[in-house]
Motif scaffolding. Structure first.
Motif, PDB file in Angstrom:
ATOM      1  N   GLY A 184       0.817  -1.199   0.000  1.00  0.00           N
ATOM      2  CA  GLY A 184       0.000   0.000   0.000  1.00  0.00           C
ATOM      3  C   GLY A 184       0.855   1.254   0.000  1.00  0.00           C
ATOM      4  O   GLY A 184       2.087   1.219   0.122  1.00  0.00           O
ATOM      5  N   PRO A 185       0.217   2.435  -0.162  1.00  0.00           N
ATOM      6  CA  PRO A 185       0.975   3.695  -0.174  1.00  0.00           C
ATOM      7  C   PRO A 185       1.676   3.968   1.153  1.00  0.00           C
ATOM      8  O   PRO A 185       2.629   4.744   1.191  1.00  0.00           O
ATOM      9  N   ASP A 186       1.170   3.360   2.223  1.00  0.00           N
ATOM     10  CA  ASP A 186       1.802   3.568   3.532  1.00  0.00           C
ATOM     11  C   ASP A 186       2.913   2.558   3.778  1.00  0.00           C
ATOM     12  O   ASP A 186       3.470   2.504   4.878  1.00  0.00           O
ATOM     13  N   GLY A 187       3.259   1.734   2.773  1.00  0.00           N
ATOM     14  CA  GLY A 187       4.317   0.749   2.929  1.00  0.00           C
ATOM     15  C   GLY A 187       3.863  -0.551   3.543  1.00  0.00           C
ATOM     16  O   GLY A 187       4.664  -1.488   3.671  1.00  0.00           O
ATOM     17  N   GLN A 188       2.604  -0.657   3.935  1.00  0.00           N
ATOM     18  CA  GLN A 188       2.091  -1.883   4.539  1.00  0.00           C
ATOM     19  C   GLN A 188       1.863  -2.927   3.441  1.00  0.00           C
ATOM     20  O   GLN A 188       1.415  -2.620   2.350  1.00  0.00           O
ATOM     21  N   LYS A 189       2.202  -4.174   3.735  1.00  0.00           N
ATOM     22  CA  LYS A 189       2.028  -5.280   2.795  1.00  0.00           C
ATOM     23  C   LYS A 189       0.699  -5.961   3.104  1.00  0.00           C
ATOM     24  O   LYS A 189       0.471  -6.402   4.228  1.00  0.00           O
ATOM     25  N   TYR A 190      -0.170  -6.051   2.058  1.00  0.00           N
ATOM     26  CA  TYR A 190      -1.504  -6.611   2.209  1.00  0.00           C
ATOM     27  C   TYR A 190      -1.577  -7.951   1.465  1.00  0.00           C
ATOM     28  O   TYR A 190      -1.409  -8.007   0.244  1.00  0.00           O
ATOM     29  N   PRO A 191      -1.854  -9.049   2.183  1.00  0.00           N
ATOM     30  CA  PRO A 191      -1.957 -10.352   1.517  1.00  0.00           C
ATOM     31  C   PRO A 191      -3.374 -10.536   0.941  1.00  0.00           C
ATOM     32  O   PRO A 191      -4.372 -10.086   1.525  1.00  0.00           O
ATOM     33  N   GLU A 192      -3.429 -11.169  -0.207  1.00  0.00           N
ATOM     34  CA  GLU A 192      -4.712 -11.489  -0.849  1.00  0.00           C
ATOM     35  C   GLU A 192      -4.697 -12.953  -1.278  1.00  0.00           C
ATOM     36  O   GLU A 192      -3.670 -13.464  -1.758  1.00  0.00           O
ATOM     37  N   LEU A 193      -5.848 -13.605  -1.095  1.00  0.00           N
ATOM     38  CA  LEU A 193      -5.992 -15.013  -1.479  1.00  0.00           C
ATOM     39  C   LEU A 193      -6.562 -15.063  -2.908  1.00  0.00           C
ATOM     40  O   LEU A 193      -7.632 -14.502  -3.175  1.00  0.00           O
ATOM     41  N   VAL A 194      -5.838 -15.681  -3.819  1.00  0.00           N
ATOM     42  CA  VAL A 194      -6.221 -15.737  -5.242  1.00  0.00           C
ATOM     43  C   VAL A 194      -6.716 -17.152  -5.579  1.00  0.00           C
ATOM     44  O   VAL A 194      -6.045 -18.144  -5.266  1.00  0.00           O
ATOM     45  N   LEU A 315      -6.019   6.866   9.747  1.00  0.00           N
ATOM     46  CA  LEU A 315      -6.208   6.099   8.519  1.00  0.00           C
ATOM     47  C   LEU A 315      -6.858   4.771   8.890  1.00  0.00           C
ATOM     48  O   LEU A 315      -6.338   4.035   9.744  1.00  0.00           O
ATOM     49  N   MET A 316      -8.004   4.482   8.268  1.00  0.00           N
ATOM     50  CA  MET A 316      -8.732   3.254   8.591  1.00  0.00           C
ATOM     51  C   MET A 316      -9.271   2.623   7.316  1.00  0.00           C
ATOM     52  O   MET A 316      -9.329   3.288   6.260  1.00  0.00           O
ATOM     53  N   GLU A 317      -9.642   1.382   7.374  1.00  0.00           N
ATOM     54  CA  GLU A 317     -10.188   0.637   6.240  1.00  0.00           C
ATOM     55  C   GLU A 317     -11.569   0.118   6.609  1.00  0.00           C
ATOM     56  O   GLU A 317     -11.748  -0.492   7.657  1.00  0.00           O
ATOM     57  N   VAL A 318     -12.549   0.380   5.711  1.00  0.00           N
ATOM     58  CA  VAL A 318     -13.930  -0.037   5.932  1.00  0.00           C
ATOM     59  C   VAL A 318     -14.275  -1.108   4.905  1.00  0.00           C
ATOM     60  O   VAL A 318     -13.979  -0.975   3.708  1.00  0.00           O
ATOM     61  N   VAL A 319     -14.905  -2.190   5.377  1.00  0.00           N
ATOM     62  CA  VAL A 319     -15.283  -3.317   4.524  1.00  0.00           C
ATOM     63  C   VAL A 319     -16.812  -3.328   4.406  1.00  0.00           C
ATOM     64  O   VAL A 319     -17.519  -3.218   5.419  1.00  0.00           O
TER      65      VAL A 319
END
Length: 812
Positions: A184-194, A315-319
């Motif tokens: 992400g732009p904040d340098g955080q690594k986000y895992p995704e299941l493909v 900074l927060m994330e809404v699902v």
């Protein structure tokens, strides 16, 4: 002759370079670096070397660390001159994810009032594991999901930074899913299941996967979370947000409960598959404590007050998730705007509470710093003091100010200044803070102490308690401060071969005089003291005052009876009164003295008790014991008198003496009466014969013993003659009466003796009792009963004297 303009120009240039060198030295910045989690007292840097000082000079120059509003992380080791850690340092607690982590503070050299900036970088170590929020995660996916479908997985957080932070993810091996990691732009690594291959719920309804997060430290730290994938029936439309990122900016002083924004997500499906719910994903504890999300309306509101100085943005994330387990996510950025809600703060670093009135202009009174927690113009401050005071403010480095004098001070004009320092910021409306500095002007020592009297005369009763307070002297000093502190002392000299300090002491602080011993009026009647009052100046000034201490008499001595004296053998003396004595006959005289003075020494005599009341009288002032009437035959031979001697003190004191008077005209009467005192008669007639027989036997034995004694005396007549001769010589050298005086009181001493002639014939003996001759005292009755009378032969001559007629003397 030199040009004065050129000389002046060179002088100004020299001053300019000196001032520039001072500012450069003051504004110097010292930098160090240290790893986190080191033990307390770990070395950080050689601060004494960087300050140009020896280690031992740190304490002498008052070098100390000053910092504002933060726990001290570092301390100075005065022995080694090093900067060391004050406790374990946790970089994550100080700086969170910020890099680099810098801690700034100032070092003050107090005697020079110089400030040095110090900046220490806290180096991160790999002391934190990557951490998932939940140990288990449930994920739902439609069975008709196409290959390539991505499922957002929870990401792990690592409190470390740099290479020690989270670096990669790993997924356990399986046939249907693979792992993709995005940054992400904040340098955080986000895992995704493909999704790699289509799913078939009828064949396999759930898939259990293990997701591992790894950091880049050495050694590598990791953590895992278990993912439960549930395959659902077909739901071919996922929710969609109207925007991928929402931004809102609010002032920090908004009320709690204010609605910030509303998120909107839509789903093309119908029924439960099209019903969308909102939730935070991976929210931090601080976000959960500050904001609230309505799960059905998508409204975000505050549940806690905002503080720009604490956090400038969130900074927060809404699902958004539909009923078929499809979801979408959107970023929300809440920016907090600063408002002028912090008043400026004044911190006194060094303060002089008093200054001498002869101090020079430019003397530094105080060193303080000002700070405002706001930013921008809201944090810009200005400092001022009233203009009518002999002080001014001089700005130093890093918002530090000096308060200095502008002219000489006069304590007599103003003894104390209350200086108000006003600090105001540049906000709208501006906020200000006032700090009050109290400064006392110290006096110089120009006035000696002064007593209220030129001399003092005091009195104290004798027999005082040791340590009792006698008197208090007070001296006043017109000066102020320490110069007005007066101490008292006694001048040393000798009185009655002893130092005066052994009689009286003085409290050096209060001037109270105390008696160190109990005074006796009969020994000490007046004591001269010299008290010195000395102030605490340098040099000190002093004044002397004389104190006369008079001791007053008290009735503390019991009358002392000189005559009659008590015998050492425990017996009572016996006085002789012939039965032929007329009324007023002088029997004896009681002599007493009193060591007190005045009316405490006036004595009076009285008869307290008598075995025959009305027979004797005692002179009130003379103590003479006389007969009150003529003696009768019925009067008993032994008369007991108790005479009391009493003084005229308040309360009066007294002493008593018991006199025994023998009343008889002849010695046989005395002996018969004395014997009859101790003999009790039995009233029964049946025992009379027995008593007569015993009496006859006793008289016979006594007569036989008497004859034996006479024979022994004849054999030892030469010894008795010598003894009688020496006794006569001693008696001849003494007068018949003595006068003993003490303090002007005369005492008359008188003794009595009787000569007795004893003649014997063939059957009987009798005693002849001549007229009394006052020569000596008689022994008491008890002595007569215990032993035989002492017979002394006046003249024993065998050739001229008949053996049957012997002349002896009885001494009573």
């Amino acid at each position: 002759m030199a040009d004065p303009l050129k000389s002046r120009g060179r002088g100004d240039l020299l001053w300019f370079f000196m001032l520039l060198g001072t500012l450069c030295e003051t504004a110097a910045q010292i930098r160090y670096s240290v790893r986190e989690e080191l033990d307390k007292g770990s070395f950080v840097g050689n601060i004494s070397k960087d300050l140009g000082l020896e280690p031992r000079e740190l304490a002498q120059r008052g070098v100390r660390i000053v910092s504002r509003g933060r726990t001290q992380l570092f301390s100075l080791n005065p022995r080694s001159g090093s900067l060391v850690t004050a406790d374990r340092i946790d970089r994550e607690e100080l700086c969170a994810q910020s890099a680099p982590c810098l801690v700034s503070f100032n070092v003050l050299i107090e005697n020079k009032m110089k400030i040095y900036g110090v900046e220490v970088e806290i180096i991160d170590i790999n002391d934190n594991f990557p951490r998932f929020r939940d140990e288990e995660l449930k994920v739902k996916v439609n069975e008709n999901a196409a290959a390539g479908t991505r499922l957002v997985l929870p990401f792990a957080r690592d409190a470390d930074v740099g290479v020690n932070s989270l670096q990669s993810y790993q997924l356990s091996s399986n046939l249907h899913f693979s792992l993709d990691v995005k940054s992400g732009p904040d340098g955080q690594k986000y895992p995704e299941l493909v999704l790699e291959q289509p799913l078939d719920r009828e064949k396999e309804a759930t898939h259990n996967l293990l997701l591992t997060a790894l950091d880049g430290g050495d050694p590598v730290h990791s953590s895992t979370t278990l993912i439960h994938v549930t395959v659902l029936d077909a739901n071919d439309n996922a929710p969609r947000f109207s925007r991928s990122e929402y931004r809102v900016s609010v002032p920090e002083n908004i009320p709690v409960g204010t609605q910030l924004l509303t998120l909107t997500a839509t789903d093309a499906d119908e029924g439960i598959n099209g019903k969308v719910t909102y939730s935070f994903r991976n929210e931090e504890d601080k976000i959960a404590e500050t904001f609230q999300l309505d799960s059905y309306l998508g409204e975000i509101s505050t549940v806690h007050s905002l503080d720009y100085e604490e956090t400038g943005f969130y900074l927060m994330e809404v699902v958004a998730q539909d009923g078929g387990a499809l979801l979408a996510s959107a970023k929300v950025l809440v920016t907090v705007q600063d408002v002028n809600d912090n008043a400026p703060e004044v911190i006194l670093t060094s303060l002089t509470s008093s200054v001498s009135e002869d101090c020079l202009p430019g003397t530094i009174i105080a060193l303080f710093s000002v700070h405002d927690g706001d930013s921008g113009k809201n944090g810009e401050v200005s400092c001022s003091i009233p203009g009518n005071l002999p002080f001014k403010l001089e700005k130093s480095v890093d918002n530090y100010y000096h308060l200095v004098t502008t002219r000489s001070l006069d304590r007599e004009e103003t003894s104390e200044y209350n200086i108000t320092v006003t600090v105001i910021d540049g906000g709208t409306p501006p906020l200000s803070t006032e700090n009050h500095i109290s400064l006392k002007v110290a006096d110089i020592n120009d006035n000696p102490p002064a007593f209220s009297h030129d001399s003092y005369s005091i009195s104290i009763p004798e027999n005082n308690l040791r340590g009792v307070s006698i008197f208090s002297v007070t001296a006043y000093d017109q000066d102020s401060g320490d110069f007005a502190q007066v101490t008292y002392s006694l001048a040393e000299y000798t009185f009655q071969e002893a130092p005066v300090s052994s009689y009286v002491s003085i409290n050096s602080d209060t001037g109270v005089l105390y008696a160190l011993q109990s005074f006796d009026y009969e020994q000490i009647r007046e004591l001269k003291l010299l008290v010195t009052a000395r102030d605490s100046g340098s040099p000190p000034l002093s004044t002397n005052v004389s104190v006369s201490l008079f001791v007053t008499d008290q009735n503390d001595n019991i009358p002392e009876i000189l005559y009659p004296t008590l015998p050492t053998d425990g017996s009572t003396g016996v006085e002789l009164a012939p039965r032929s004595a007329e009324p007023g006959y002088l029997v004896t005289k009681v002599v007493a003295v009193d060591r007190d003075s005045g009316q405490n020494a006036w004595l009076s005599y009285r008869l307290l008790k008598a075995s025959e009341p009305g027979l004797f009288t005692v002179g009130l002032h003379t103590g003479e014991v006389r007969t009150a009437r003529a003696l009768l035959d019925r009067d008993v031979v032994k008369q007991s008198l108790v005479v009391v001697v009493q003084d005229h003190g308040q309360p009066p004191l007294s002493a008593s003496v018991t006199l025994t008077v023998a009343v008889a005209d002849s010695i046989p009467d005395v002996l018969a009466d004395l014997g009859s005192i101790n003999t009790s008669s039995d009233p029964q007639d049946s025992d009379l014969t027995l008593y007569l027989v015993v009496a006859v036997a006793t008289v016979s034995c006594v007569f036989l013993a008497f004859v034996i004694v006479l024979l022994a005396l004849r054999l030892r007549r030469w010894y008795m003659s010598r003894l009688l001769q020496s006794s006569r010589d001693r008696l001849a050298s003494r007068p018949n009466s003595h006068f003993v005086g003490m303090d002007g009181v005369q005492a008359f001493l008188q003794a009595y003796s009787h000569e007795v002639s004893l003649t014997t014939d063939s059957r009987k003996s009798h005693l002849i009792f001549p007229q009394p001759n006052y020569a000596d005292r008689l022994i008491n009755e008890e002595s007569c009963e215990k032993s035989e009378p002492l017979l002394i032969a006046d003249k024993m001559d065998a050739n001229k004297e008949d053996p049957g007629d012997v002349q002896v003397s009885f001494l009573f």
